[in-house]
Design an enzyme around this catalytic site. Sequence first.
Site, PDB file in Angstrom:
ATOM      1  N   TYR A   1       1.176  11.646  14.215  1.00  0.00           N
ATOM      2  CA  TYR A   1       1.126  10.254  14.661  1.00  0.00           C
ATOM      3  C   TYR A   1       0.177  10.125  15.855  1.00  0.00           C
ATOM      4  CZ  TYR A   1       5.285   9.984  11.699  1.00  0.00           C
ATOM      5  OH  TYR A   1       6.157  10.069  10.651  1.00  0.00           O
TER       6      TYR A   1
ATOM      7  N   SER B   1       6.841  10.780   5.738  1.00  0.00           N
ATOM      8  CA  SER B   1       5.384  10.862   5.923  1.00  0.00           C
ATOM      9  C   SER B   1       4.785  12.229   5.617  1.00  0.00           C
ATOM     10  CB  SER B   1       5.031  10.524   7.370  1.00  0.00           C
ATOM     11  OG  SER B   1       4.717   9.184   7.488  1.00  0.00           O
TER      12      SER B   1
ATOM     13  N   VAL C   1       9.474  10.529   9.499  1.00  0.00           N
ATOM     14  CA  VAL C   1      10.565   9.879  10.236  1.00  0.00           C
ATOM     15  C   VAL C   1      11.953  10.317   9.748  1.00  0.00           C
ATOM     16  CG1 VAL C   1       9.271   7.845  10.989  1.00  0.00           C
ATOM     17  CG2 VAL C   1      10.455   7.803   8.785  1.00  0.00           C
TER      18      VAL C   1
ATOM     19  N   LYS D   1       2.557  12.468   2.729  1.00  0.00           N
ATOM     20  CA  LYS D   1       1.197  11.909   2.742  1.00  0.00           C
ATOM     21  C   LYS D   1       0.123  13.003   2.638  1.00  0.00           C
ATOM     22  CE  LYS D   1       2.577   8.027   5.736  1.00  0.00           C
ATOM     23  NZ  LYS D   1       2.662   7.590   7.148  1.00  0.00           N
TER      24      LYS D   1
ATOM     25  N   TYR E   1       4.830   4.769  -3.512  1.00  0.00           N
ATOM     26  CA  TYR E   1       4.754   5.303  -2.144  1.00  0.00           C
ATOM     27  C   TYR E   1       6.155   5.414  -1.544  1.00  0.00           C
ATOM     28  CZ  TYR E   1       4.194   5.287   2.905  1.00  0.00           C
ATOM     29  OH  TYR E   1       4.331   5.580   4.235  1.00  0.00           O
TER      30      TYR E   1
HETATM   31  N1  GLU Z   1       8.263   5.712   4.379  1.00  0.00           N
HETATM   32  C1  GLU Z   1       7.974   5.577   5.771  1.00  0.00           C
HETATM   33  C2  GLU Z   1       7.123   4.348   6.047  1.00  0.00           C
HETATM   34  O1  GLU Z   1       6.126   4.146   5.415  1.00  0.00           O
HETATM   35  C3  GLU Z   1       7.295   6.816   6.227  1.00  0.00           C
HETATM   36  C4  GLU Z   1       7.039   6.741   7.666  1.00  0.00           C
HETATM   37  C5  GLU Z   1       6.930   8.047   8.324  1.00  0.00           C
HETATM   38  O2  GLU Z   1       7.574   9.052   7.993  1.00  0.00           O
HETATM   39  O3  GLU Z   1       6.125   8.046   9.279  1.00  0.00           O
HETATM   40  O4  GLU Z   1       7.442   3.565   6.887  1.00  0.00           O
END
Ligand code: GLU
Length: 399
Positions: free
Chosen positions: A237, A61, A255, A64, A185
């Site tokens: 989060y 994440s 994560v 992002k 993604y």
């Molecule tokens: N690739 C993971 C997902 O979309 C990233 C989640 C994350 O790091 O929060 O579930």
Amino acid sequence: MSRAFATVINQVRAQGLHGRVADYIPELAKADPDEFAIAATSVSGHTYQAGDSASRFTIQSISKAFTYALALQACGIDTVLRHVGVEPSGEAFNAISFDDRHRPANPLINAGAVVTTSLIPAATGDERFERIRAGLSEFAGRQLEADETVAASESATGDRNRALAMLARSHGMLGSTVDDAVEPYFRQCALLVDCSDLAVMGATLANHGENPITGQQVVSPTIAQQVLSLMSSCGMYDRSGQWLFEVGMPAKSGVGGGIVAVAPGEYGIGVYSPPLDEAGNSSRGVVALRTLAQEFGLHLFNHPDRPTSPIAGMVNDHSADTITLHLRGTIDFIAAEQVAYAAAEALHEAGRSMLLLDLADVTAITTVAGRLISDLCEDAGTARAWRVIVRDPARIMTS
Ligand code: GLU
């Protein structure tokens, strides 16, 4: 710094924190839960690190925030804001979260991240991933590569993200087909980094969008500021509010166990430890950053005590009918205010009619302080019977 990081690693290890390595993407379950590393890169391009700093992990994440920067750069703020909001959702990373304009709440939850990826202009999913890979590599200052096994593992189990993309597409928010959004993604999330890559990426945001190692202006200062704002309100989060309250640094976690945090104008920090708390943030990473923020006073709203007076010296010259104030250091609003009031008092007491402000030892003047000093010069001529002369050999007032 490296020594301080090693101490924090030992202290945090000793707390025996619990957490679970992410396993909803099966490949992630293979991470070594004992690994722990901290790195920081300053805006002057020096890196400090401790622990398992050579270990590589998938960025997840954390990507992002940086893909959002690329989308802002490629499409402009208006287009991006039509597709994805900037409000903290207070919900889990994979929640079905759309606002009353059908936009995902923000680009740092999955719904918003998939939309953001879909906005990167490209004819195919592969081309889109390549643009993102190249852009994130510019932030890191080296060529990043995806762990295709992790990407395939996520693609094989990623139906929830596909569902979010479908919902976004049904609302007219997706910039591409579902596959051409989610596949790039998944691969962007699988880009392999180490802690110092995260530190350099954070330092690029800290340094107004310029990578301090390569010198490349990766995104504009405005975009760096916009991304940092989002990281402050939405980066951790559904613990983002608590994080801002306690730690007070723009940050983004993933994560895979990584966290990037930023001390704006100073440095970027990367932390890595795979076991996650119930919100999905690295358990040890959170405590390590909280400890560093406290020890180094990094909370955004922690303002250090004011430095010594901006007035290094005052000369009262009777024959020239002048008071000279020698100023030093950085002149911000409060320092300029101190100068203005000290000048008025000194001129009044000594009965002089001329003020010389000597800026030879001033290192910077903030915009608002410059305005206050200009006002002082103008007011002096009109409302009061003095003259103000500014000696500014380095042209600091106009730069
Ligand atoms: N690739 C993971 C997902 O979309 C990233 C989640 C994350 O790091 O929060 O579930």
